[in-house]
Design an enzyme around this catalytic site. Structure first.
Site, PDB file in Angstrom:
ATOM      1  N   CYS A  48       0.001  -4.636   7.801  1.00  0.00           N
ATOM      2  CA  CYS A  48       0.041  -4.836   6.351  1.00  0.00           C
ATOM      3  C   CYS A  48      -0.927  -5.939   5.957  1.00  0.00           C
ATOM      4  O   CYS A  48      -0.850  -7.054   6.482  1.00  0.00           O
ATOM      5  CB  CYS A  48       1.464  -5.190   5.906  1.00  0.00           C
ATOM      6  SG  CYS A  48       1.610  -5.344   4.111  1.00  0.00           S
ATOM      7  N   CYS A  50      -1.153  -7.127   2.817  1.00  0.00           N
ATOM      8  CA  CYS A  50      -0.754  -7.749   1.547  1.00  0.00           C
ATOM      9  C   CYS A  50      -0.727  -9.271   1.663  1.00  0.00           C
ATOM     10  O   CYS A  50      -0.699  -9.830   2.763  1.00  0.00           O
ATOM     11  CB  CYS A  50       0.590  -7.206   1.070  1.00  0.00           C
ATOM     12  SG  CYS A  50       2.036  -8.027   1.756  1.00  0.00           S
ATOM     13  N   CYS A  53       3.154 -10.912   3.115  1.00  0.00           N
ATOM     14  CA  CYS A  53       3.689 -10.827   4.471  1.00  0.00           C
ATOM     15  C   CYS A  53       3.192 -11.976   5.341  1.00  0.00           C
ATOM     16  O   CYS A  53       2.042 -12.389   5.238  1.00  0.00           O
ATOM     17  CB  CYS A  53       3.298  -9.498   5.124  1.00  0.00           C
ATOM     18  SG  CYS A  53       4.216  -8.085   4.519  1.00  0.00           S
TER      19      CYS A  53
END
Length: 193
Positions: A48, A50, A53
């Site tokens: 991930c 993003c 996180c």
């Protein structure tokens, strides 16, 4: 140029075991670490990109999967946990001392309510589901981790590992969110399959 995607995948992906039944996650504190017990394997394990996180130092992606909420319990150190951003949909519970995110929980009405988000790299056990895809890849540019002209090189490196890349979640997870919203809005069409 090779990017430090994440220590778990930089040198290839290790297959998990379909019979693996869980283990413990520990924060990075040497003394009195926070430990979380999982009584099932994870699902939808992915890289991930993003900005929310937790990522190991120097990595541009996190590795995160989900377990049913009922499969997660805090085994020790619960008093050391705090919620990183109380306004976020995913309430990320992190250790106050080392900063490691131990789990993320959704408390609001959401398609993924009932699932907890975890980082199995915090476990010594082997057999966790392997990384399945890469999500929010373009977010690494947004965070300044990768120059815009290098984004395709990051995607190629991920694809070289056998991972499909998305700038949101995988199509199946995006469909689950869309179905949840359509049902909530009373417009869900029945499938003819």
């Amino acid at each position: 140029m090779s990017f430090n995607l994440h220590p778990l995948i930089n040198n290839g992906i290790t297959a998990g075991s379909s019979s693996f039944s869980g283990g413990k996650l520990s924060c990075h504190c040497k003394a009195s670490p926070v430990t979380v017990s999982l009584t099932s394997n994870i699902a939808h394990n992915h890289a991930c990109g993003c900005s929310k996180c937790w990522k190991p130092s120097g990595a541009i992606f996190s590795i995160v999967g989900v377990v049913p909420r009922s499969a997660l319990s805090v085994a020790s150190g619960e008093s050391k946990l705090y919620i990183v951003d109380k306004d976020a949909v995913i309430q990320r519970h992190a250790c106050k001392e080392c900063g490691v995110h131990m789990f993320g929980r959704i408390e609001v009405d959401h398609a993924f309510h009932g699932l907890d988000f975890v980082h199995v790299e915090l476990s010594k056990e082997k057999g966790w589901q392997e990384v399945q895809f890469a999500a929010f890849v373009s977010s690494v540019v947004e965070q300044g981790l990768v120059a815009p002209e290098e984004a395709d090189k990051v995607r190629q490196q991920l694809k070289g590992l056998g991972l499909s890349t998305y700038d949101a979640l995988s199509p199946g997870l995006m469909d689950a969110i869309a179905a949840f919203v359509a049902k909530k809005n009373g417009v869900l069409r029945e499938s003819k399959l």
